[in-house]
Write a protein that holds these residues in place. Structure first.
Motif, PDB file in Angstrom:
ATOM      1  N   THR A  69      -7.060 -44.632   9.341  1.00 49.24           N
ATOM      2  CA  THR A  69      -7.501 -44.011   8.091  1.00 49.24           C
ATOM      3  C   THR A  69      -8.990 -43.737   8.192  1.00 49.24           C
ATOM      4  OG1 THR A  69      -8.148 -46.053   6.984  1.00 49.24           O
ATOM      5  CG2 THR A  69      -5.816 -45.426   6.824  1.00 49.24           C
ATOM      6  N   GLY A  70      -9.452 -42.869   7.347  1.00 53.14           N
ATOM      7  CA  GLY A  70     -10.882 -42.575   7.328  1.00 53.14           C
ATOM      8  C   GLY A  70     -11.673 -43.641   6.578  1.00 53.14           C
ATOM      9  N   ALA A  71     -10.984 -44.416   5.769  1.00 56.59           N
ATOM     10  CA  ALA A  71     -11.670 -45.442   4.977  1.00 56.59           C
ATOM     11  C   ALA A  71     -11.904 -46.671   5.832  1.00 56.59           C
ATOM     12  CB  ALA A  71     -10.824 -45.800   3.759  1.00 56.59           C
ATOM     13  N   PRO A  72     -13.160 -47.079   6.055  1.00 57.12           N
ATOM     14  CA  PRO A  72     -13.420 -48.245   6.901  1.00 57.12           C
ATOM     15  C   PRO A  72     -12.721 -49.496   6.363  1.00 57.12           C
ATOM     16  CG  PRO A  72     -15.462 -47.054   6.476  1.00 57.12           C
ATOM     17  CD  PRO A  72     -14.415 -46.466   5.566  1.00 57.12           C
ATOM     18  N   GLY A  73     -12.480 -50.434   7.283  1.00 56.27           N
ATOM     19  CA  GLY A  73     -11.858 -51.692   6.884  1.00 56.27           C
ATOM     20  C   GLY A  73     -10.395 -51.745   7.254  1.00 56.27           C
ATOM     21  N   VAL A  74      -9.763 -52.847   6.903  1.00 59.38           N
ATOM     22  CA  VAL A  74      -8.384 -53.120   7.293  1.00 59.38           C
ATOM     23  C   VAL A  74      -7.587 -53.505   6.049  1.00 59.38           C
ATOM     24  CG1 VAL A  74      -6.894 -54.683   8.621  1.00 59.38           C
ATOM     25  CG2 VAL A  74      -9.092 -53.918   9.585  1.00 59.38           C
ATOM     26  N   ARG A  75      -6.447 -52.863   5.860  1.00 59.63           N
ATOM     27  CA  ARG A  75      -5.518 -53.229   4.797  1.00 59.63           C
ATOM     28  C   ARG A  75      -4.206 -53.703   5.435  1.00 59.63           C
ATOM     29  NH1 ARG A  75      -9.050 -49.974   3.521  1.00 59.63           N
ATOM     30  NH2 ARG A  75      -8.214 -48.538   5.086  1.00 59.63           N
ATOM     31  N   ILE A  76      -3.669 -54.798   4.913  1.00 60.10           N
ATOM     32  CA  ILE A  76      -2.507 -55.439   5.543  1.00 60.10           C
ATOM     33  C   ILE A  76      -1.348 -55.525   4.565  1.00 60.10           C
ATOM     34  CG2 ILE A  76      -1.639 -57.588   6.597  1.00 60.10           C
ATOM     35  CD1 ILE A  76      -4.506 -58.161   7.498  1.00 60.10           C
ATOM     36  N   ARG A  77      -0.168 -55.157   5.052  1.00 61.03           N
ATOM     37  CA  ARG A  77       1.078 -55.392   4.298  1.00 61.03           C
ATOM     38  C   ARG A  77       2.029 -56.172   5.181  1.00 61.03           C
ATOM     39  NH1 ARG A  77       4.059 -50.187   2.802  1.00 61.03           N
ATOM     40  NH2 ARG A  77       5.736 -51.651   2.294  1.00 61.03           N
ATOM     41  N   HIS A  78       2.699 -57.110   4.582  1.00 57.67           N
ATOM     42  CA  HIS A  78       3.702 -57.871   5.333  1.00 57.67           C
ATOM     43  C   HIS A  78       5.092 -57.409   4.943  1.00 57.67           C
ATOM     44  CE1 HIS A  78       0.841 -60.612   7.103  1.00 57.67           C
ATOM     45  NE2 HIS A  78       0.270 -60.782   5.913  1.00 57.67           N
ATOM     46  N   LEU A  79       5.929 -57.149   5.964  1.00 55.70           N
ATOM     47  CA  LEU A  79       7.309 -56.748   5.720  1.00 55.70           C
ATOM     48  C   LEU A  79       8.261 -57.899   6.033  1.00 55.70           C
ATOM     49  CD1 LEU A  79       7.249 -53.112   7.163  1.00 55.70           C
ATOM     50  CD2 LEU A  79       6.648 -53.937   4.876  1.00 55.70           C
ATOM     51  N   ASP A  80       7.750 -59.117   5.920  1.00 56.79           N
ATOM     52  CA  ASP A  80       8.607 -60.277   6.160  1.00 56.79           C
ATOM     53  C   ASP A  80       8.376 -61.279   5.039  1.00 56.79           C
ATOM     54  OD1 ASP A  80       6.257 -61.855   6.794  1.00 56.79           O
ATOM     55  OD2 ASP A  80       6.255 -60.803   8.721  1.00 56.79           O
ATOM     56  N   ALA A 110      -8.658 -60.024  14.278  1.00 58.55           N
ATOM     57  CA  ALA A 110      -8.720 -59.369  15.586  1.00 58.55           C
ATOM     58  C   ALA A 110      -9.119 -57.898  15.431  1.00 58.55           C
ATOM     59  CB  ALA A 110      -7.372 -59.496  16.296  1.00 58.55           C
ATOM     60  N   LEU A 111      -8.534 -57.235  14.428  1.00 57.95           N
ATOM     61  CA  LEU A 111      -8.886 -55.828  14.196  1.00 57.95           C
ATOM     62  C   LEU A 111     -10.341 -55.692  13.782  1.00 57.95           C
ATOM     63  CD1 LEU A 111      -5.931 -54.093  12.322  1.00 57.95           C
ATOM     64  CD2 LEU A 111      -6.672 -53.800  14.696  1.00 57.95           C
ATOM     65  N   LEU A 112     -10.815 -56.603  12.935  1.00 58.78           N
ATOM     66  CA  LEU A 112     -12.218 -56.538  12.509  1.00 58.78           C
ATOM     67  C   LEU A 112     -13.152 -56.730  13.705  1.00 58.78           C
ATOM     68  CD1 LEU A 112     -11.978 -58.562   9.152  1.00 58.78           C
ATOM     69  CD2 LEU A 112     -12.293 -56.069   9.416  1.00 58.78           C
ATOM     70  N   ALA A 113     -12.765 -57.604  14.639  1.00 57.20           N
ATOM     71  CA  ALA A 113     -13.576 -57.800  15.846  1.00 57.20           C
ATOM     72  C   ALA A 113     -13.613 -56.519  16.664  1.00 57.20           C
ATOM     73  CB  ALA A 113     -13.014 -58.959  16.677  1.00 57.20           C
ATOM     74  N   LEU A 114     -12.467 -55.853  16.750  1.00 49.62           N
ATOM     75  CA  LEU A 114     -12.415 -54.587  17.486  1.00 49.62           C
ATOM     76  C   LEU A 114     -13.246 -53.520  16.770  1.00 49.62           C
ATOM     77  CD1 LEU A 114      -9.395 -52.886  19.164  1.00 49.62           C
ATOM     78  CD2 LEU A 114     -10.594 -51.651  17.369  1.00 49.62           C
ATOM     79  N   LEU A 115     -13.102 -53.437  15.458  1.00 50.19           N
ATOM     80  CA  LEU A 115     -13.828 -52.406  14.700  1.00 50.19           C
ATOM     81  C   LEU A 115     -15.342 -52.586  14.821  1.00 50.19           C
ATOM     82  CD1 LEU A 115     -11.668 -51.995  11.470  1.00 50.19           C
ATOM     83  CD2 LEU A 115     -12.170 -50.240  13.200  1.00 50.19           C
ATOM     84  N   ALA A 116     -15.777 -53.828  14.998  1.00 49.27           N
ATOM     85  CA  ALA A 116     -17.210 -54.078  15.146  1.00 49.27           C
ATOM     86  C   ALA A 116     -17.756 -53.438  16.417  1.00 49.27           C
ATOM     87  CB  ALA A 116     -17.485 -55.581  15.139  1.00 49.27           C
ATOM     88  N   ALA A 117     -16.859 -53.100  17.350  1.00 50.83           N
ATOM     89  CA  ALA A 117     -17.268 -52.462  18.603  1.00 50.83           C
ATOM     90  C   ALA A 117     -17.031 -50.959  18.590  1.00 50.83           C
ATOM     91  CB  ALA A 117     -16.513 -53.097  19.775  1.00 50.83           C
ATOM     92  N   VAL A 118     -16.660 -50.420  17.437  1.00 50.57           N
ATOM     93  CA  VAL A 118     -16.364 -48.983  17.307  1.00 50.57           C
ATOM     94  C   VAL A 118     -17.467 -48.349  16.468  1.00 50.57           C
ATOM     95  CG1 VAL A 118     -14.751 -47.313  16.332  1.00 50.57           C
ATOM     96  CG2 VAL A 118     -13.876 -49.327  17.539  1.00 50.57           C
ATOM     97  N   PRO A 119     -18.172 -47.377  17.012  1.00 47.82           N
ATOM     98  CA  PRO A 119     -19.296 -46.820  16.248  1.00 47.82           C
ATOM     99  C   PRO A 119     -18.858 -45.940  15.073  1.00 47.82           C
ATOM    100  CG  PRO A 119     -19.082 -45.703  18.379  1.00 47.82           C
ATOM    101  CD  PRO A 119     -18.096 -46.828  18.381  1.00 47.82           C
ATOM    102  N   GLU A 120     -17.766 -45.199  15.193  1.00 45.91           N
ATOM    103  CA  GLU A 120     -17.413 -44.248  14.133  1.00 45.91           C
ATOM    104  C   GLU A 120     -16.783 -44.948  12.923  1.00 45.91           C
ATOM    105  OE1 GLU A 120     -16.152 -44.306  17.255  1.00 45.91           O
ATOM    106  OE2 GLU A 120     -14.161 -43.424  17.342  1.00 45.91           O
ATOM    107  N   ALA A 121     -16.785 -44.244  11.807  1.00 50.59           N
ATOM    108  CA  ALA A 121     -16.184 -44.794  10.580  1.00 50.59           C
ATOM    109  C   ALA A 121     -14.675 -44.627  10.661  1.00 50.59           C
ATOM    110  CB  ALA A 121     -16.734 -44.062   9.349  1.00 50.59           C
ATOM    111  N   VAL A 122     -14.003 -45.730  10.840  1.00 49.55           N
ATOM    112  CA  VAL A 122     -12.553 -45.685  10.948  1.00 49.55           C
ATOM    113  C   VAL A 122     -12.000 -46.972  10.337  1.00 49.55           C
ATOM    114  CG1 VAL A 122     -12.606 -46.673  13.272  1.00 49.55           C
ATOM    115  CG2 VAL A 122     -10.624 -45.351  12.559  1.00 49.55           C
ATOM    116  N   GLY A 123     -10.800 -46.875   9.799  1.00 45.39           N
ATOM    117  CA  GLY A 123     -10.150 -48.057   9.253  1.00 45.39           C
ATOM    118  C   GLY A 123      -8.677 -48.035   9.594  1.00 45.39           C
ATOM    119  N   PHE A 124      -7.986 -49.107   9.235  1.00 41.02           N
ATOM    120  CA  PHE A 124      -6.566 -49.211   9.598  1.00 41.02           C
ATOM    121  C   PHE A 124      -5.742 -49.733   8.429  1.00 41.02           C
ATOM    122  CE2 PHE A 124      -8.769 -50.049  13.687  1.00 41.02           C
ATOM    123  CZ  PHE A 124      -8.312 -48.942  14.386  1.00 41.02           C
ATOM    124  N   GLU A 125      -4.546 -49.196   8.332  1.00 41.49           N
ATOM    125  CA  GLU A 125      -3.513 -49.802   7.498  1.00 41.49           C
ATOM    126  C   GLU A 125      -2.473 -50.415   8.420  1.00 41.49           C
ATOM    127  OE1 GLU A 125      -3.705 -46.584   3.817  1.00 41.49           O
ATOM    128  OE2 GLU A 125      -1.854 -46.837   4.992  1.00 41.49           O
TER     129      GLU A 125
END
Lengths: 311, 311
Positions: A41-52, A68-83
């Motif tokens: 996603t273009g919105a920085p940060g991580v959003r989590i949903r559990h399907l269990d 783990a994702l936040l650690a990876l994102l800290a090494a990414v210069p561009e503005a990116v986020g994940f769902e």
């Protein structure tokens, strides 16, 4: 080729320690595995949903895959986020690398969405941030096989992480997960602070034998080398039925085995599928008699670690 | 084909411990070696002549090769005896398996004269009787490579001797033998009775790395895995110049190394012959400056152990 916007990843359960190799050996299993759907996603940060139904934290700073994702994102210069949608196939607290699988799966998925810019070793580093959250210690013995697959040796964490990824011969693994709770921190507290030199020598002789047995597919040598003289004796009292489970598994044809990670799961290595099923039944019979609920898993070693299975 | 009445055997020097693998690893060297002429006689018992100037015992019960032969003869039903001439090419007390070479050479020669009825593992057992005389302990880390050649792992001595013989990649070994005396018994007394668990884990991680490095010919991994965190720090004070020798050897291109056996020899592994010669010179320079006489050896790993070279 444009990068995908979304990937589906399978991340394997893993055995750590693998008998004699406390804090060093790891083995990736073909099953069970976690399933992770990750969307960029273009919105920085991580959003989590559990399907269990495990009710794990959705706050990324308190979720192993999130950390783990936040650690990876800290090494990414561009503005990116994940769902992220997580479906845990590996029961938390089972001792077969549940937290490592989620952490590994998340960073492998993120790497695919970012053009695979990170090496597998870098992904191990990011996933270790999740392990630190889960167990209080930064360790790689589960995340290494969860990323690399096969048989892994964590040769060092300091001054630099050094992972040796090796092929495993054909092996069928039987795992019993008795439904008792052992916290990783508790399992660490029973460990001896020091070990007699003679016992340490016997242990590293087995470590040498197991590596040689894996690399030369010498099943007799694997069988003779699995035993752990140091950690398992300390942790055995935490797992009722362990000695009897081993006895019945060996009688059913297992090469050998022991406590998986810090337990409570018990693993046994086997040469073929029929033996593995017989061994699993033997393992289960012990806990049935003890009145302890249990799950059984039988499967091969996974030659690959966490991987994209669909976009 | 009739059995020969007499054989000439070369028996190689060996490195034991090999860095991290105290009491477990061994490596056979192409040079130096002992030469043993053995003749079968009808008169039971063992007679020994020395063709060198080391003034070693000729009483078979007090000579390592004699004791090994007596152990072998105890397993032979027929009335047979041996005359043995030993020419030591390996200086006693040097820490490169001098006693093991004589013991191994003697039993390999005897086996040839008896139709090779004993397995290599049985020959290791006989030769260990000689080691027990030499050092006060029955150990196989030198006799195993002296019999099997290549790289060996002593996986266990109890309940049964279990030797894993593995091929070694192309390696050139540089050894410096400073002329100082360290008794094996003294070298054992400085060892710690117990080791911190964390240090033991680092050690067996290196043990795993070194086996994997040898079996996959990964020189970088061999280089990273050689270090001994437990035994060498305890023994280092017995060998003046050790730290500086290592520093200069690494600067000259060595992969790594350490104390050979219980010392005083220091070994370094190298990828090629020119590097090994440069490293040997670097090792020698330290002891020249210290005013300690020394011998240097440069050679490959021997793929075979003690062997008949002439009848």
């Amino acid at each position: 080729m444009p990068l995908p916007d979304s990937v589906l990843v399978h991340a394997p359960a893993t055995l750590s320690n693998l008998g004699c190799g406390f804090d060093v050996f790891g083995l990736a299993l073909a099953a069970p595995y976690d399933t992770i759907r990750l969307r960029r996603t273009g919105a920085p940060g991580v959003r989590i949903r559990h399907l269990d139904a495990y009710n794990l934290p959705t706050d990324p700073a308190r979720n192993v895959a999130g950390v783990a994702l936040l650690a990876l994102l800290a090494a990414v210069p561009e503005a990116v986020g994940f769902e992220m949608e997580i479906t845990k196939g590996i029961k938390p607290g089972s001792g077969v690398g549940s937290s490592a699988a989620s952490a590994a799966g998340a960073v492998v998925a993120a790497n695919a969405l970012l053009g695979n810019r990170f090496s597998q070793l870098e992904l191990v580093e990011f996933a270790m941030a999740g392990e630190a959250l889960a167990s209080g210690a930064r360790h790689a013995d589960n995340v290494a096989p969860a990323i690399f697959g096969g048989f892994t040796v964590v040769r060092a964490l300091e001054p630099a992480t050094d992972i040796v990824a090796l092929p495993a011969p054909t092996l069928w693994v039987a795992v019993v997960h008795p439904q008792i709770e052992i916290k990783t921190k508790d399992a660490r507290q029973v460990l001896p602070a020091a070990v007699p030199l003679g016992l340490a020598v016997r242990q590293w002789a087995n470590v040498a034998g197991l590596v040689a047995g894996f690399l030369t597919a010498d099943y007799g040598l694997i069988s003779r080398s699995l035993d752990d003289y140091i950690v398992e004796p300390a942790r055995a009292p935490l797992i009722p039925g362990l000695a009897e489970a081993r006895r019945r598994a060996l009688a059913a044809g297992a090469l050998g085995g022991g406590i998986s990670g810090s337990g409570p799961s018990i693993f046994m290595l086997n040469r073929d599928e029929p033996t593995a099923h017989a061994v699993a039944a033997a393992l289960g019979s012990v806990f049935a008699e003890l009145g302890i609920e249990f799950n059984l898993y039988v499967g091969t070693v996974a030659p690959e670690g966490a991987r994209v299975v669909a976009e």
